[in-house]
Design an enzyme around this catalytic site. Structure first.
Site, PDB file in Angstrom:
ATOM      1  N   LYS A   1       0.848  -1.197   0.000  1.00 43.89           N
ATOM      2  CA  LYS A   1       0.000   0.000   0.000  1.00 43.89           C
ATOM      3  C   LYS A   1       0.884   1.249   0.000  1.00 43.89           C
ATOM      4  O   LYS A   1       1.489   1.596   1.003  1.00 43.89           O
ATOM      5  CB  LYS A   1      -0.881   0.025   1.251  1.00 43.89           C
ATOM      6  CG  LYS A   1      -1.738   1.265   1.298  1.00 43.89           C
ATOM      7  CD  LYS A   1      -1.998   1.717   2.720  1.00 43.89           C
ATOM      8  CE  LYS A   1      -2.699   3.062   2.749  1.00 43.89           C
ATOM      9  NZ  LYS A   1      -1.886   4.162   2.203  1.00 43.89           N
TER      10      LYS A   1
ATOM     11  N   GLU B   1       9.308   1.428  11.101  1.00 41.51           N
ATOM     12  CA  GLU B   1      10.295   2.484  10.823  1.00 41.51           C
ATOM     13  C   GLU B   1       9.557   3.804  10.981  1.00 41.51           C
ATOM     14  O   GLU B   1       8.784   4.193  10.109  1.00 41.51           O
ATOM     15  CB  GLU B   1      10.833   2.350   9.388  1.00 41.51           C
ATOM     16  CG  GLU B   1      11.549   1.046   9.112  1.00 41.51           C
ATOM     17  CD  GLU B   1      12.919   0.977   9.757  1.00 41.51           C
ATOM     18  OE1 GLU B   1      13.355   1.972  10.374  1.00 41.51           O
ATOM     19  OE2 GLU B   1      13.548  -0.083   9.673  1.00 41.51           O
TER      20      GLU B   1
ATOM     21  N   CYS C   1      13.300  10.919   6.865  1.00 40.56           N
ATOM     22  CA  CYS C   1      13.287  10.371   8.225  1.00 40.56           C
ATOM     23  C   CYS C   1      14.680  10.479   8.799  1.00 40.56           C
ATOM     24  O   CYS C   1      14.892  11.076   9.847  1.00 40.56           O
ATOM     25  CB  CYS C   1      12.792   8.944   8.209  1.00 40.56           C
ATOM     26  SG  CYS C   1      13.718   7.909   7.083  1.00 40.56           S
TER      27      CYS C   1
ATOM     28  N   GLU D   1       9.375  16.158  15.855  1.00 42.08           N
ATOM     29  CA  GLU D   1      10.050  15.927  14.582  1.00 42.08           C
ATOM     30  C   GLU D   1       9.760  17.108  13.659  1.00 42.08           C
ATOM     31  O   GLU D   1       8.613  17.539  13.544  1.00 42.08           O
ATOM     32  CB  GLU D   1       9.500  14.633  13.961  1.00 42.08           C
ATOM     33  CG  GLU D   1      10.026  14.365  12.565  1.00 42.08           C
ATOM     34  CD  GLU D   1       9.561  13.033  11.990  1.00 42.08           C
ATOM     35  OE1 GLU D   1       8.374  12.669  12.190  1.00 42.08           O
ATOM     36  OE2 GLU D   1      10.369  12.363  11.334  1.00 42.08           O
TER      37      GLU D   1
HETATM   38  P1  NAD Z   1       1.764   8.336   8.185  1.00 43.69           P
HETATM   39  O1  NAD Z   1       2.089   7.607   9.432  1.00 43.69           O
HETATM   40  O2  NAD Z   1       0.663   9.303   8.200  1.00 43.69           O
HETATM   41  O3  NAD Z   1       1.415   7.309   7.005  1.00 43.69           O
HETATM   42  C1  NAD Z   1       2.306   6.277   6.612  1.00 43.69           C
HETATM   43  C2  NAD Z   1       1.501   5.183   5.900  1.00 43.69           C
HETATM   44  O4  NAD Z   1       0.670   4.529   6.865  1.00 43.69           O
HETATM   45  C3  NAD Z   1       0.550   5.700   4.821  1.00 43.69           C
HETATM   46  O5  NAD Z   1       0.527   4.787   3.749  1.00 43.69           O
HETATM   47  C4  NAD Z   1      -0.798   5.743   5.553  1.00 43.69           C
HETATM   48  O6  NAD Z   1      -1.913   5.664   4.681  1.00 43.69           O
HETATM   49  C5  NAD Z   1      -0.691   4.503   6.425  1.00 43.69           C
HETATM   50  N1  NAD Z   1      -1.539   4.529   7.624  1.00 43.69           N
HETATM   51  C6  NAD Z   1      -1.941   5.613   8.341  1.00 43.69           C
HETATM   52  N2  NAD Z   1      -2.694   5.227   9.406  1.00 43.69           N
HETATM   53  C7  NAD Z   1      -2.749   3.865   9.363  1.00 43.69           C
HETATM   54  C8  NAD Z   1      -3.359   2.861  10.198  1.00 43.69           C
HETATM   55  N3  NAD Z   1      -4.063   3.186  11.289  1.00 43.69           N
HETATM   56  N4  NAD Z   1      -3.204   1.578   9.845  1.00 43.69           N
HETATM   57  C9  NAD Z   1      -2.487   1.226   8.775  1.00 43.69           C
HETATM   58  N5  NAD Z   1      -1.891   2.118   7.934  1.00 43.69           N
HETATM   59  C10 NAD Z   1      -2.017   3.424   8.231  1.00 43.69           C
HETATM   60  O7  NAD Z   1       3.150   8.997   7.745  1.00 43.69           O
HETATM   61  P2  NAD Z   1       3.435  10.040   6.579  1.00 43.69           P
HETATM   62  O8  NAD Z   1       2.957  11.379   6.997  1.00 43.69           O
HETATM   63  O9  NAD Z   1       2.950   9.455   5.291  1.00 43.69           O
HETATM   64  O10 NAD Z   1       5.040  10.000   6.568  1.00 43.69           O
HETATM   65  C11 NAD Z   1       5.841  10.810   7.355  1.00 43.69           C
HETATM   66  C12 NAD Z   1       6.315  10.075   8.590  1.00 43.69           C
HETATM   67  O11 NAD Z   1       7.024   8.883   8.230  1.00 43.69           O
HETATM   68  C13 NAD Z   1       7.320  10.886   9.396  1.00 43.69           C
HETATM   69  O12 NAD Z   1       7.059  10.757  10.765  1.00 43.69           O
HETATM   70  C14 NAD Z   1       8.651  10.244   9.058  1.00 43.69           C
HETATM   71  O13 NAD Z   1       9.676  10.426   9.994  1.00 43.69           O
HETATM   72  C15 NAD Z   1       8.266   8.823   8.919  1.00 43.69           C
HETATM   73  N6  NAD Z   1       9.275   8.127   8.129  1.00 43.69           N
HETATM   74  C16 NAD Z   1      10.059   7.204   8.766  1.00 43.69           C
HETATM   75  C17 NAD Z   1      11.053   6.537   8.058  1.00 43.69           C
HETATM   76  C18 NAD Z   1      11.916   5.505   8.705  1.00 43.69           C
HETATM   77  O14 NAD Z   1      12.505   4.719   7.993  1.00 43.69           O
HETATM   78  N7  NAD Z   1      12.020   5.449  10.006  1.00 43.69           N
HETATM   79  C19 NAD Z   1      11.216   6.818   6.693  1.00 43.69           C
HETATM   80  C20 NAD Z   1      10.400   7.777   6.094  1.00 43.69           C
HETATM   81  C21 NAD Z   1       9.412   8.419   6.829  1.00 43.69           C
END
Ligand code: NAD
Length: 477
Positions: A171, A244, A278, A379
């Site tokens: 997804k 992650e 990230c 963050e």
């Molecule tokens: P997000 O958590 O809003 O969404 C990430 C993904 O999870 C999306 O595909 C979203 O649709 C899905 N999602 C959201 N709620 C869900 C649920 N309840 N159940 C299942 N899936 C769900 O994050 P974002 O705003 O898209 O991305 C930014 C965040 O990601 C930042 O906090 C960043 O630090 C983090 N990030 C971490 C890494 C890492 O490797 N640690 C890498 C890149 C980004």
């Protein structure tokens, strides 16, 4: 109109619903996309489950060859895929090319492990028996990806999963599905069998993946609050999870550092991908003696980062990905300024007609930020860098660790003992010493504290897509 990919079939959502993906630089509609839901996830999980029976039984060297061929084919389409990525995500075309290439390279890197990871032969006390530890793929794996690096972060999950013999329900973030679809299409054109990777689209599919009983492992990259929700939901069925999550990586620069190298790494670390990374340089701690000199170098670098549409050749920093994302970073900057911080560079939006329709923001550096400011405690997911003077390494390490996050960290110094202390004491999954903040395929990557757990990259990632099973053979003595 874009479609999902389920067992090779290009399908609309069961509900018939769609939504628009828009270009963050222009506001234009890039494509119409199916808004999938639980029924679509069910179809994809069934398809992946069915395909697991054949894919997991293929000789591992055949899996390796199929994946290499598919990756090579995909790498021939980097230019086409990069253009789609820039249109939907906003990043510069140069950043998109790097990312699209990383997708194919990652598939190839893990393909090489497909037939190289072995089990163990174990002697047992009863010599009429012996033991084996065999490694088996897990089954259907769910991969949930955010919008900042849609392709890299998809490949980090899909590549080790399928190389190890699993199948996947993938997804992408709802705002960046198109380049992911193009990558999976390219892998399939290059020979990846139908049903090995199934792509579902739409916000509601995330939770449905976590809940689906046929999906045995969930790999999520996303924010820390999402990670907590996913882990709680996955616990109901005791699913394996790799999380992650968010980060607030400190960077410490000491008086004896190579300042030119540090400035380059900090600039890339904070402003690459418009700061939506990230692993990044999210809090900068600079020893007093080199503070002014380093700021001068950082200002010089920030002033070269011309914002603009990622498709324009002379653009050095694309827009932020969404209006909400920009509003969040602007609120964090305002909070710091209201508390007395000084703008060392930027702090606002670039001016001009070409910036009016997109989510543009200036590269920003802020100093004199007091304790408690949001830029220290949260963050910062955009191109804004909070900086603070420190007296010595002790203060740098103390402040560096003063965060709930533990993703990355870095130190610039020419003193081996200082570097060693930072490596030992910084609470993070990665520490770069005098090096660019780049995750390497060869090294396991993952956080500690509230940045999550589990590893992507490296042999460790491959192993996390397998389960160990012990076997006893009797009657052999
Ligand atoms: P997000 O958590 O809003 O969404 C990430 C993904 O999870 C999306 O595909 C979203 O649709 C899905 N999602 C959201 N709620 C869900 C649920 N309840 N159940 C299942 N899936 C769900 O994050 P974002 O705003 O898209 O991305 C930014 C965040 O990601 C930042 O906090 C960043 O630090 C983090 N990030 C971490 C890494 C890492 O490797 N640690 C890498 C890149 C980004």
């Amino acid at each position: 109109m874009a479609t999902m990919i389920i067992e090779g079939e290009r399908t609309s959502a069961a509900s018939g619903k769609t939504y628009e993906v828009r270009n963050p630089a222009t506001g234009e509609v890039v494509d119409q996309v199916p808004a999938g839901g639980p029924a679509d996830v069910d179809k994809a999980a069934q398809a992946a489950h069915k395909t697991f029976a054949t894919w997991s039984k293929l000789p591992a060297n055949q899996r390796r060859e199929i994946l290499h061929k598919a990756a090579q084919h995909m790498l021939g389409k980097v230019e086409e895929i990069a253009t789609i990525l820039t249109k939907e995500q906003g990043k510069t075309i140069l950043e998109s090319r790097l990312e699209a290439r990383r997708f194919g390279e990652n598939i190839a890197w893990f393909a090489d492990l497909a037939d190289k990871i072995h089990g163990q032969h174990v002697r047992l006390p009863d010599t009429t028996t012996y033991g084996l530890v065999v490694r088996k793929p897990i089954g259907v794996c769910g991969a949930i990806v955010p919008w900042n690096f849609p392709l890299t972060l998809a490949a980090n999950k899909v590549a080790p999963a399928i190389a190890a013999g699993n199948t996947v329900v993938l997804k992408p973030a709802s705002t960046t599905p198109l380049s992911t679809l193009a990558c999976i299409e390219a892998l399939m054109e290059g020979g990846l069998p139908e049903g090995v990777v199934n792509v579902v689209l739409g916000q509601a599919t995330g939770e449905a993946i976590v809940e689906h009983p046929l999906i045995r492992k969930i790999a999520l990259t996303g924010s820390t609050p999402t990670g907590k929700r996913v882990m709680a939901k996955a616990a109901e069925q005791l699913k394996k999870v790799t999380l992650e999550l968010g980060g607030s990586d400190p960077c410490i620069v000491l008086d004896d550092a190579d300042l030119e190298g540090a400035a380059r790494a900090i600039s890339v670390g904070r402003f690459f991908n418009c700061g939506q990374q990230c692993l990044s340089t999210k809090r900068l701690y600079v020893q007093e003696g080199v503070y002014d000199a380093l700021m001068e170098k950082l200002i010089a670098r920030a002033s070269k980062l011309k914002p603009g549409n990622g498709l324009d050749k002379d653009t050095r920093m694309g827009p932020m990905h969404s209006e909400t994302q920009r509003a969040e970073v602007e609120a964090q900057i305002k909070d710091a300024i209201d508390r007395g911080a000084k703008a060392i560079y930027g702090g606002g939006r670039p001016k001009g007609a070409e910036y009016e329709k997109g989510w543009f923001i200036e590269p920003t550096i802020l100093g004199d930020i007091p304790d408690g400011a949001r830029m220290w405690t949260e963050e910062v997911f955009g191109p804004a860098l909070p900086v603070r003077k420190i007296k010595d390494l002790d203060e740098g390490i103390r402040l560096g660790n003063d965060t709930p996050f533990g993703l990355g960290s870095s130190i610039w110094t020419s003193n081996m003992a200082s570097a060693y202390r930072a490596v030992q004491e910084l609470e993070a999954g990665y520490t770069w010493v005098n090096a660019l903040v780049i995750a390497h395929d060869e090294l396991p990557f993952g956080g500690t504290k509230q940045s999550g757990f589990g590893k992507e990259h490296g042999v460790e990632a491959f192993l996390q897509y397998t389960e160990e099973k012990s076997v006893v053979y009797g009657g052999v003595g």
